[in-house]
Enzyme design. Structure first.
Site, PDB file in Angstrom:
ATOM      1  N   ASP A  21       7.149  59.632 -30.067  1.00 54.84           N
ATOM      2  CA  ASP A  21       6.431  60.210 -31.210  1.00 54.84           C
ATOM      3  C   ASP A  21       6.612  59.302 -32.433  1.00 54.84           C
ATOM      4  O   ASP A  21       7.615  58.590 -32.538  1.00 54.84           O
ATOM      5  CB  ASP A  21       7.017  61.606 -31.480  1.00 54.84           C
ATOM      6  CG  ASP A  21       6.382  62.287 -32.668  1.00 54.84           C
ATOM      7  OD1 ASP A  21       5.153  62.179 -32.841  1.00 54.84           O
ATOM      8  OD2 ASP A  21       7.117  62.942 -33.433  1.00 54.84           O
ATOM      9  N   ASP A  50       5.575  60.330 -36.206  1.00 59.93           N
ATOM     10  CA  ASP A  50       5.954  61.012 -37.451  1.00 59.93           C
ATOM     11  C   ASP A  50       7.219  61.841 -37.247  1.00 59.93           C
ATOM     12  O   ASP A  50       7.286  62.704 -36.375  1.00 59.93           O
ATOM     13  CB  ASP A  50       4.806  61.906 -37.932  1.00 59.93           C
ATOM     14  CG  ASP A  50       3.598  61.072 -38.333  1.00 59.93           C
ATOM     15  OD1 ASP A  50       3.800  59.988 -38.909  1.00 59.93           O
ATOM     16  OD2 ASP A  50       2.460  61.487 -38.055  1.00 59.93           O
TER      17      ASP A  50
HETATM   18 MG   LIG Z   1       6.524  64.135 -34.987  1.00 61.74          MG
END
Ligand SMILES: [Mg+2]
Length: 212
Positions: free
Chosen positions: A8, A10
């Site tokens: 991932d 963010d």
């Molecule tokens: Mg995230």
């Protein structure tokens, strides 16, 4: 096929909440210190009232403040990913950054510019909401909804701890990239041992030649 790390962006590689805090303070013309550093998903602690307002602020942040090209990398992410890649891990970024329509070109361009400028080493870049539909041997995530869904499906996931997921029933947690790197390496070495593949000779070192 190599061992795939589903990564991932963010809240894991990019300091999303740090940058959003600056932007919300600017928009509201309040000192940044007046906004608590510890927030939950949706940013209610900063007075963001509901999903529509969140989307409006997010749209402003991306289109007017280059959100995806102005965040700081989470400390330690870049060198850790370089070492893990050198050891033979296939890095597959999976990010849900296209959730607001009509500025996808901007979102994608900011993302690739940022990744290149900060020296992120990666192999695939997937813009996907349903992360479980993207195959990986191990995922690193910070969003509760994604963590729980991956865990429900029996997929191995490391929760990257931040204020949005402290109450999430996570099976494995990393509090820093130092922790995450060690946990990823441990899982990867177990995978190589099970597959009868030689181990890298050390952190950041390639496995002996002739192996996958
Ligand atoms: Mg995230």
């Amino acid at each position: 096929m190599n061992f795939v790390l589903g990564l991932d962006l963010d809240g894991v590689c990019a300091d999303f909440y740090g940058r959003m805090r600056e932007i919300v303070a600017e928009l509201n013309e309040v000192p940044i210190d007046s906004l608590p550093g510890q927030v939950s998903f949706g940013l209610a602690e900063w007075g963001v009232d509901g999903i529509e307002e969140y989307r409006r602020i997010h749209r402003f942040a991306v289109t007017q403040r280059k959100l995806f090209d102005s965040m700081k990398p989470i400390p330690g992410a870049v060198p850790a990913l370089r070492r893990l890649s050198n050891e033979g891990i296939h890095i597959r970024i999976i990010t849900h950054r296209l959730f607001i329509p009509h500025f996808h070109q901007i979102a994608v361009t900011q993302t690739t510019t940022w990744l290149d400028r900060h020296g992120f080493l990666y192999h695939d870049l997937c813009f996907m909401k349903d992360k479980d539909l993207v195959d990986a041997d191990l995922y690193v995530e910070d969003a509760e909804q994604n963590i729980l869904r991956l865990q429900e499906q029996g997929k191995p996931v490391i929760t990257f701890t931040n204020s949005t997921n402290v109450h999430t029933a996570a099976k494995r947690r990393a509090g820093s990239w130092q922790d995450a790197e060690a946990m990823i390496r441990e899982t990867y070495y177990e995978y190589r041992s099970r597959s009868n593949l030689p181990l890298p000779t050390g952190p950041g070192k390639e496995p002996p030649s002739g192996s996958a």
